[in-house]
Design a protein around this motif. Sequence first.
Motif, PDB file in Angstrom:
ATOM      1  N   UNK A  14      24.457 -52.356 -75.656  1.00 44.96           N
ATOM      2  CA  UNK A  14      23.584 -51.202 -75.505  1.00 44.96           C
ATOM      3  C   UNK A  14      24.412 -49.944 -75.671  1.00 44.96           C
ATOM      4  N   UNK A  15      23.884 -48.985 -76.411  1.00 47.46           N
ATOM      5  CA  UNK A  15      24.574 -47.724 -76.603  1.00 47.46           C
ATOM      6  C   UNK A  15      23.650 -46.560 -76.332  1.00 47.46           C
ATOM      7  N   UNK A  16      24.176 -45.567 -75.644  1.00 46.78           N
ATOM      8  CA  UNK A  16      23.437 -44.327 -75.400  1.00 46.78           C
ATOM      9  C   UNK A  16      24.289 -43.201 -75.986  1.00 46.78           C
ATOM     10  N   UNK A  17      23.719 -42.489 -76.942  1.00 46.69           N
ATOM     11  CA  UNK A  17      24.465 -41.451 -77.644  1.00 46.69           C
ATOM     12  C   UNK A  17      23.724 -40.125 -77.532  1.00 46.69           C
ATOM     13  N   UNK A  18      24.482 -39.062 -77.276  1.00 44.89           N
ATOM     14  CA  UNK A  18      23.923 -37.722 -77.255  1.00 44.89           C
ATOM     15  C   UNK A  18      24.667 -36.888 -78.279  1.00 44.89           C
ATOM     16  N   UNK A  19      23.961 -36.389 -79.263  1.00 43.11           N
ATOM     17  CA  UNK A  19      24.577 -35.578 -80.317  1.00 43.11           C
ATOM     18  C   UNK A  19      23.653 -34.407 -80.669  1.00 43.11           C
ATOM     19  N   UNK A  20      23.562 -33.410 -79.793  1.00 40.79           N
ATOM     20  CA  UNK A  20      22.637 -32.312 -80.083  1.00 40.79           C
ATOM     21  C   UNK A  20      22.952 -31.581 -81.389  1.00 40.79           C
ATOM     22  N   UNK A  21      24.227 -31.357 -81.674  1.00 39.29           N
ATOM     23  CA  UNK A  21      24.582 -30.699 -82.934  1.00 39.29           C
ATOM     24  C   UNK A  21      24.214 -31.553 -84.130  1.00 39.29           C
ATOM     25  N   UNK A  22      24.482 -32.849 -84.027  1.00 42.96           N
ATOM     26  CA  UNK A  22      24.128 -33.771 -85.098  1.00 42.96           C
ATOM     27  C   UNK A  22      22.630 -33.839 -85.322  1.00 42.96           C
ATOM     28  N   UNK A  23      21.883 -33.769 -84.237  1.00 45.95           N
ATOM     29  CA  UNK A  23      20.418 -33.789 -84.338  1.00 45.95           C
ATOM     30  C   UNK A  23      19.914 -32.576 -85.116  1.00 45.95           C
ATOM     31  N   UNK A  24      20.488 -31.411 -84.844  1.00 41.31           N
ATOM     32  CA  UNK A  24      20.078 -30.187 -85.550  1.00 41.31           C
ATOM     33  C   UNK A  24      20.466 -30.241 -87.022  1.00 41.31           C
ATOM     34  N   UNK A  25      21.704 -30.671 -87.293  1.00 43.19           N
ATOM     35  CA  UNK A  25      22.154 -30.768 -88.683  1.00 43.19           C
ATOM     36  C   UNK A  25      21.310 -31.764 -89.468  1.00 43.19           C
ATOM     37  N   UNK A  26      20.993 -32.886 -88.849  1.00 33.36           N
ATOM     38  CA  UNK A  26      20.187 -33.904 -89.534  1.00 33.36           C
ATOM     39  C   UNK A  26      18.783 -33.378 -89.845  1.00 33.36           C
ATOM     40  N   UNK A  27      18.167 -32.701 -88.877  1.00 32.25           N
ATOM     41  CA  UNK A  27      16.823 -32.156 -89.099  1.00 32.25           C
ATOM     42  C   UNK A  27      16.830 -31.164 -90.264  1.00 32.25           C
ATOM     43  N   UNK A  28      17.820 -30.277 -90.282  1.00 30.02           N
ATOM     44  CA  UNK A  28      17.913 -29.282 -91.355  1.00 30.02           C
ATOM     45  C   UNK A  28      18.188 -29.961 -92.697  1.00 30.02           C
ATOM     46  N   UNK A  29      19.088 -30.929 -92.703  1.00 31.92           N
ATOM     47  CA  UNK A  29      19.440 -31.604 -93.948  1.00 31.92           C
ATOM     48  C   UNK A  29      18.258 -32.400 -94.511  1.00 31.92           C
ATOM     49  N   UNK A  30      17.558 -33.106 -93.639  1.00 32.33           N
ATOM     50  CA  UNK A  30      16.398 -33.883 -94.088  1.00 32.33           C
ATOM     51  C   UNK A  30      15.325 -32.963 -94.673  1.00 32.33           C
ATOM     52  N   UNK A  31      15.168 -31.782 -94.078  1.00 31.18           N
ATOM     53  CA  UNK A  31      14.195 -30.823 -94.594  1.00 31.18           C
ATOM     54  C   UNK A  31      14.599 -30.338 -95.984  1.00 31.18           C
TER      55      UNK A  31
END
Length: 115
Positions: A14-31
């Motif tokens: 089981x893994x729990x990962x928190x990457x707020x910066x990665x989440x923002x970059x991914x959202x922008x990149x996917x857009x």
Amino acid sequence: IDIVENRFVGIKSRGVYETPGGTLLRAAHMDLEGITMDREVKRIAEHLSAEFARLCYNGFWFAPEMDLVRYSLDFTQRDVVGVVELELYKGNVTIRGRQSPKALYNADLASMDIE
């Protein structure tokens, strides 16, 4: 992200990962991908992305198949450039706008208005 993974050696973890910066970059990149990538190229890139993740996870970074996948993904990203405006509120990210010199969208071609 809270996930249960299948390890290469056959056990689950089981893994729990928190990457707020990665989440923002991914959202922008996917857009940006949405306005700069052809639909079929994006479909193939999604499959390559899953293969990239599998190879990384299993330690095949220097394998020739990893080179193929990495170079192919680099090719799919050649036109993914631009600016995305994000709004952050209570842990959520909303896309407020985007622009790209490589955008495939053309309002004149996409419009249903006949003039």
